[in-house]
Design an enzyme around this catalytic site. Structure first.
Site, PDB file in Angstrom:
ATOM      1  N   TYR A  25       0.836  -1.203   0.000  1.00  0.00           N
ATOM      2  CA  TYR A  25       0.000   0.000   0.000  1.00  0.00           C
ATOM      3  C   TYR A  25       0.876   1.261   0.000  1.00  0.00           C
ATOM      4  O   TYR A  25       0.601   2.241  -0.694  1.00  0.00           O
ATOM      5  CB  TYR A  25      -0.934  -0.023   1.225  1.00  0.00           C
ATOM      6  CG  TYR A  25      -1.530   1.316   1.581  1.00  0.00           C
ATOM      7  CD1 TYR A  25      -2.566   1.861   0.817  1.00  0.00           C
ATOM      8  CD2 TYR A  25      -1.047   2.053   2.667  1.00  0.00           C
ATOM      9  CE1 TYR A  25      -3.097   3.113   1.137  1.00  0.00           C
ATOM     10  CE2 TYR A  25      -1.571   3.292   2.989  1.00  0.00           C
ATOM     11  CZ  TYR A  25      -2.595   3.817   2.224  1.00  0.00           C
ATOM     12  OH  TYR A  25      -3.114   5.046   2.528  1.00  0.00           O
ATOM     13  N   SER A 107      -2.485  13.221   8.284  1.00  0.00           N
ATOM     14  CA  SER A 107      -3.480  13.014   7.224  1.00  0.00           C
ATOM     15  C   SER A 107      -4.898  12.944   7.799  1.00  0.00           C
ATOM     16  O   SER A 107      -5.095  12.458   8.917  1.00  0.00           O
ATOM     17  CB  SER A 107      -3.164  11.694   6.512  1.00  0.00           C
ATOM     18  OG  SER A 107      -4.268  11.264   5.751  1.00  0.00           O
ATOM     19  N   GLN A 128      -3.657  17.805   7.372  1.00  0.00           N
ATOM     20  CA  GLN A 128      -4.036  17.717   5.952  1.00  0.00           C
ATOM     21  C   GLN A 128      -5.523  17.413   5.825  1.00  0.00           C
ATOM     22  O   GLN A 128      -6.037  16.497   6.462  1.00  0.00           O
ATOM     23  CB  GLN A 128      -3.219  16.620   5.260  1.00  0.00           C
ATOM     24  CG  GLN A 128      -3.609  16.384   3.809  1.00  0.00           C
ATOM     25  CD  GLN A 128      -4.598  15.237   3.646  1.00  0.00           C
ATOM     26  OE1 GLN A 128      -4.542  14.252   4.385  1.00  0.00           O
ATOM     27  NE2 GLN A 128      -5.509  15.357   2.692  1.00  0.00           N
ATOM     28  N   TYR A 130      -8.860  16.518   3.414  1.00  0.00           N
ATOM     29  CA  TYR A 130      -9.594  16.173   2.193  1.00  0.00           C
ATOM     30  C   TYR A 130     -10.985  16.761   2.372  1.00  0.00           C
ATOM     31  O   TYR A 130     -11.636  16.482   3.392  1.00  0.00           O
ATOM     32  CB  TYR A 130      -9.738  14.657   2.056  1.00  0.00           C
ATOM     33  CG  TYR A 130      -8.504  13.932   1.569  1.00  0.00           C
ATOM     34  CD1 TYR A 130      -7.857  14.325   0.405  1.00  0.00           C
ATOM     35  CD2 TYR A 130      -8.009  12.823   2.255  1.00  0.00           C
ATOM     36  CE1 TYR A 130      -6.734  13.639  -0.047  1.00  0.00           C
ATOM     37  CE2 TYR A 130      -6.895  12.135   1.808  1.00  0.00           C
ATOM     38  CZ  TYR A 130      -6.261  12.544   0.652  1.00  0.00           C
ATOM     39  OH  TYR A 130      -5.163  11.875   0.192  1.00  0.00           O
ATOM     40  N   THR A 156      -5.456  19.123   0.354  1.00  0.00           N
ATOM     41  CA  THR A 156      -5.036  18.304  -0.786  1.00  0.00           C
ATOM     42  C   THR A 156      -6.086  18.408  -1.886  1.00  0.00           C
ATOM     43  O   THR A 156      -7.271  18.143  -1.654  1.00  0.00           O
ATOM     44  CB  THR A 156      -4.825  16.843  -0.351  1.00  0.00           C
ATOM     45  OG1 THR A 156      -3.778  16.835   0.624  1.00  0.00           O
ATOM     46  CG2 THR A 156      -4.427  15.955  -1.523  1.00  0.00           C
ATOM     47  N   ARG A 165      -4.856   1.439  -7.272  1.00  0.00           N
ATOM     48  CA  ARG A 165      -3.591   0.714  -7.117  1.00  0.00           C
ATOM     49  C   ARG A 165      -3.928  -0.770  -7.195  1.00  0.00           C
ATOM     50  O   ARG A 165      -4.643  -1.306  -6.339  1.00  0.00           O
ATOM     51  CB  ARG A 165      -2.923   1.084  -5.791  1.00  0.00           C
ATOM     52  CG  ARG A 165      -2.419   2.514  -5.763  1.00  0.00           C
ATOM     53  CD  ARG A 165      -1.759   2.858  -4.452  1.00  0.00           C
ATOM     54  NE  ARG A 165      -2.656   2.742  -3.345  1.00  0.00           N
ATOM     55  CZ  ARG A 165      -3.502   3.698  -2.910  1.00  0.00           C
ATOM     56  NH1 ARG A 165      -3.544   4.860  -3.537  1.00  0.00           N
ATOM     57  NH2 ARG A 165      -4.287   3.499  -1.888  1.00  0.00           N
ATOM     58  N   LYS A 252      -1.958  21.461  -1.712  1.00  0.00           N
ATOM     59  CA  LYS A 252      -1.070  20.339  -2.083  1.00  0.00           C
ATOM     60  C   LYS A 252      -1.640  19.571  -3.268  1.00  0.00           C
ATOM     61  O   LYS A 252      -2.811  19.165  -3.239  1.00  0.00           O
ATOM     62  CB  LYS A 252      -0.917  19.404  -0.886  1.00  0.00           C
ATOM     63  CG  LYS A 252      -0.143  18.125  -1.188  1.00  0.00           C
ATOM     64  CD  LYS A 252       0.101  17.335   0.082  1.00  0.00           C
ATOM     65  CE  LYS A 252       0.846  16.047  -0.195  1.00  0.00           C
ATOM     66  NZ  LYS A 252      -0.004  15.006  -0.778  1.00  0.00           N
ATOM     67  N   HIS A 276       0.939  13.381  -5.929  1.00  0.00           N
ATOM     68  CA  HIS A 276       0.484  12.441  -4.899  1.00  0.00           C
ATOM     69  C   HIS A 276       1.379  11.192  -4.875  1.00  0.00           C
ATOM     70  O   HIS A 276       0.909  10.069  -4.672  1.00  0.00           O
ATOM     71  CB  HIS A 276      -0.985  12.065  -5.161  1.00  0.00           C
ATOM     72  CG  HIS A 276      -1.803  11.855  -3.920  1.00  0.00           C
ATOM     73  ND1 HIS A 276      -2.699  12.774  -3.439  1.00  0.00           N
ATOM     74  CD2 HIS A 276      -1.872  10.818  -3.049  1.00  0.00           C
ATOM     75  CE1 HIS A 276      -3.279  12.306  -2.340  1.00  0.00           C
ATOM     76  NE2 HIS A 276      -2.791  11.125  -2.083  1.00  0.00           N
ATOM     77  N   ARG A 279       0.345   8.362  -7.273  1.00  0.00           N
ATOM     78  CA  ARG A 279      -0.786   7.515  -6.855  1.00  0.00           C
ATOM     79  C   ARG A 279      -2.111   7.971  -7.438  1.00  0.00           C
ATOM     80  O   ARG A 279      -3.142   7.372  -7.174  1.00  0.00           O
ATOM     81  CB  ARG A 279      -0.879   7.509  -5.317  1.00  0.00           C
ATOM     82  CG  ARG A 279       0.270   6.782  -4.670  1.00  0.00           C
ATOM     83  CD  ARG A 279       0.414   7.148  -3.216  1.00  0.00           C
ATOM     84  NE  ARG A 279      -0.452   6.431  -2.308  1.00  0.00           N
ATOM     85  CZ  ARG A 279      -0.210   5.242  -1.791  1.00  0.00           C
ATOM     86  NH1 ARG A 279       0.870   4.586  -2.151  1.00  0.00           N
ATOM     87  NH2 ARG A 279      -1.034   4.683  -0.938  1.00  0.00           N
TER      88      ARG A 279
HETATM   89  C1  LIG Z   1       1.102   5.367   1.657  1.00  0.00           C
HETATM   90  C2  LIG Z   1       0.781   6.752   1.218  1.00  0.00           C
HETATM   91  C3  LIG Z   1      -0.349   7.373   1.729  1.00  0.00           C
HETATM   92  C4  LIG Z   1      -0.630   8.695   1.373  1.00  0.00           C
HETATM   93  N1  LIG Z   1      -1.703   9.327   1.935  1.00  0.00           N
HETATM   94  C5  LIG Z   1      -1.927  10.634   1.671  1.00  0.00           C
HETATM   95  C6  LIG Z   1      -2.961  11.340   2.349  1.00  0.00           C
HETATM   96  O1  LIG Z   1      -3.673  10.796   3.186  1.00  0.00           O
HETATM   97  N2  LIG Z   1      -3.131  12.650   2.039  1.00  0.00           N
HETATM   98  C7  LIG Z   1      -2.348  13.297   1.116  1.00  0.00           C
HETATM   99  O2  LIG Z   1      -2.523  14.492   0.879  1.00  0.00           O
HETATM  100  N3  LIG Z   1      -1.344  12.649   0.479  1.00  0.00           N
HETATM  101  C8  LIG Z   1      -1.117  11.353   0.743  1.00  0.00           C
HETATM  102  N4  LIG Z   1      -0.078  10.696   0.120  1.00  0.00           N
HETATM  103  C9  LIG Z   1       0.831  11.449  -0.758  1.00  0.00           C
HETATM  104  C10 LIG Z   1       2.001  12.025   0.055  1.00  0.00           C
HETATM  105  O3  LIG Z   1       1.552  13.035   0.926  1.00  0.00           O
HETATM  106  C11 LIG Z   1       3.109  12.617  -0.849  1.00  0.00           C
HETATM  107  O4  LIG Z   1       2.515  13.501  -1.768  1.00  0.00           O
HETATM  108  C12 LIG Z   1       3.900  11.537  -1.593  1.00  0.00           C
HETATM  109  O5  LIG Z   1       4.103  10.429  -0.765  1.00  0.00           O
HETATM  110  C13 LIG Z   1       5.224  12.107  -2.052  1.00  0.00           C
HETATM  111  O6  LIG Z   1       5.945  11.159  -2.781  1.00  0.00           O
HETATM  112  P1  LIG Z   1       7.099  10.216  -2.137  1.00  0.00           P
HETATM  113  O7  LIG Z   1       6.383   9.165  -1.362  1.00  0.00           O
HETATM  114  O8  LIG Z   1       7.794   9.682  -3.331  1.00  0.00           O
HETATM  115  O9  LIG Z   1       7.964  11.083  -1.250  1.00  0.00           O
HETATM  116  C14 LIG Z   1       0.212   9.377   0.455  1.00  0.00           C
HETATM  117  C15 LIG Z   1       1.335   8.736  -0.058  1.00  0.00           C
HETATM  118  C16 LIG Z   1       1.625   7.434   0.319  1.00  0.00           C
HETATM  119  C17 LIG Z   1       2.877   6.787  -0.223  1.00  0.00           C
END
Ligand SMILES: Cc1cc2nc3c(=O)[nH]c(=O)nc-3n(C[C@H](O)[C@H](O)[C@H](O)COP(=O)(O)O)c2cc1C
Length: 378
Positions: A25, A107, A128, A130, A156, A165, A252, A276, A279
């Site tokens: 995940y 988050s 953060q 949503y 965000t 995913r 963001k 993100h 993702r």
């Molecule tokens: C497991 C996971 C969960 C995430 N959950 C959130 C989230 O709840 N809210 C959000 O704004 N971004 C979320 N993101 C995005 C991260 O805040 C961030 O933009 C991203 O991880 C940056 O890339 P990096 O993992 O390569 O450093 C998530 C990313 C990952 C890997």
């Protein structure tokens, strides 16, 4: 823990310790993972200019991020389900960030609630948000973040609908979650993880449980959450949030110059150039390739932050050279958390700090604020 020299070592340690469904995940990107890969590949393509015989004996890594002093040009990105990488994961990551003198972002989709984290740490953190369909709930959430003295709201904006995913579906990380025999066997084989989760304060979405009426069990809560992402979200909602949140606001998930210009006109303190972590929109450009144009267009009006693919101090240097004032890190600290809780997050931050320090020295830079395009070469 075996000898940890770099973020990749933490990743391998996390892979050994965290059950596969949660490790995957954290690791994965959406669909064919093109954007996820591009984030890393494009960063590696940015070449640093080696300089010699510059006196770099005194180096300074501290800066300010949205006006707050920070000991490094780094912040911990919001990560959903952090508390499933390690029990009380959000509290531990926040403590490690605060000990290192950098911001932590909680988050909306955290396991520990805003109040849990506020009680357990000494200084304010960022929250953060949503924006979901149930605006009454969102209004209450903003009020809770204010009551917990969060020092910034990170809104965000790149998740109106959810990217898929594939591994989450295969692993049963669906909404509602499927209990698969393979997962149970896997979790049973990770005793240190299981113990940390059992000891943790909570086992479900802490910010939502008990606050959404009639949604007490994980399944109905997960179903509610899935139906709550709001495709009608627009810039008007950003105005609405601004009206409710008097403090600093960070937008963001900006990847396009036109969007960045609108973001700059909202009065927000900063925007985060981000896809993100690969993702959401697969096929979107890497964050690092989008950064220079955005920084050029709006860097004078709004603080520009960056995330996506940072796994080393050299990556931080690259992003700063291409126009970011600071970087958020996601997976780099999630691996540390999965590997060994608070100590692992502290190790991840320390590794990036040391690598940034060395990379600065070898590019002839003494202070973070002196980093600019001049340190990039072909
Ligand atoms: C497991 C996971 C969960 C995430 N959950 C959130 C989230 O709840 N809210 C959000 O704004 N971004 C979320 N993101 C995005 C991260 O805040 C961030 O933009 C991203 O991880 C940056 O890339 P990096 O993992 O390569 O450093 C998530 C990313 C990952 C890997």
């Amino acid at each position: 823990m075996s000898t940890i020299t770099c973020i990749e070592d933490l990743r391998l340690a996390a892979r050994r310790r965290v059950p596969r469904a949660f490790f995957d995940y954290a690791e994965a990107g959406s669909y064919g993972q093109e954007t996820l890969r591009a984030n890393r590949e494009d960063l590696a393509r940015v070449k640093l200019r080696q300089r010699v015989l510059v006196d770099v004996a005194e180096r300074e890594l501290s800066t300010t991020i949205i006006g707050e002093p920070a000991r490094l040009p780094l912040a911990l990105a919001p990560i959903g389900l952090c508390g499933m990488q390690h029990g009380d994961g959000e509290i531990l990551a926040c403590r490690a960030a605060q000990a290192a003198g950098i911001p932590f972002t909680l988050s909306t989709m955290s396991i520990c609630s805003i109040e849990d984290v506020a009680q357990a740490v000494e200084r304010p953190f960022w929250f953060q948000l949503y924006v979901m369909r149930d605006r009454g709930f969102i209004r209450a959430l903003i009020e809770r973040a204010a009551a917990a003295r969060c020092s910034a709201l990170v809104l965000t904006v790149d998740l109106q609908v959810l990217g898929q995913r594939h591994c989450d579906i295969r692993n049963g990380m669906t909404v509602p979650p499927q209990i698969k025999l393979a997962n149970i066997i896997d979790m049973a084989s990770k005793p240190a993880w299981a113990l940390s989760i059992l000891r943790g304060k909570r086992k479900t979405f802490g910010n939502l449980a008990g606050h959404v009426r009639g949604m007490e069990d994980v399944t109905s809560l997960a179903q509610w959450t899935n139906s709550q992402f709001d495709p009608t979200l627009s810039w008007k909602d950003v105005e609405w949030v601004r009206g409710l949140w008097p403090g600093k606001l960070i937008l963001k998930g900006i990847l396009d110059v036109e969007d960045a210009k609108i973001a700059a006109s909202t009065g927000a303190s900063a925007l985060v150039v981000s896809n993100h972590g690969g993702r959401q929109l697969d096929g979107a450009p890497s964050s690092i390739s989008a950064l220079p144009k955005i920084a050029d267009a709006v860097g004078a009006e709004i603080e520009v932050m960056f995330d996506g693919g940072i796994r080393s101090g050299a990556d931080v240097l690259r992003a700063l050279a291409l126009g970011a004032r600071s970087c958020m890190i996601g997976r780099s600290y999630v691996y540390g958390l999965g590997a060994s809780g608070e100590e692992g997050v502290a190790t991840a931050i320390a590794i990036l700090a040391r690598e940034l320090d060395v990379a600065m020295a070898l590019t002839g830079i003494k202070r973070v604020r002196d980093i600019d395009l001049g340190i990039i070469t072909q």
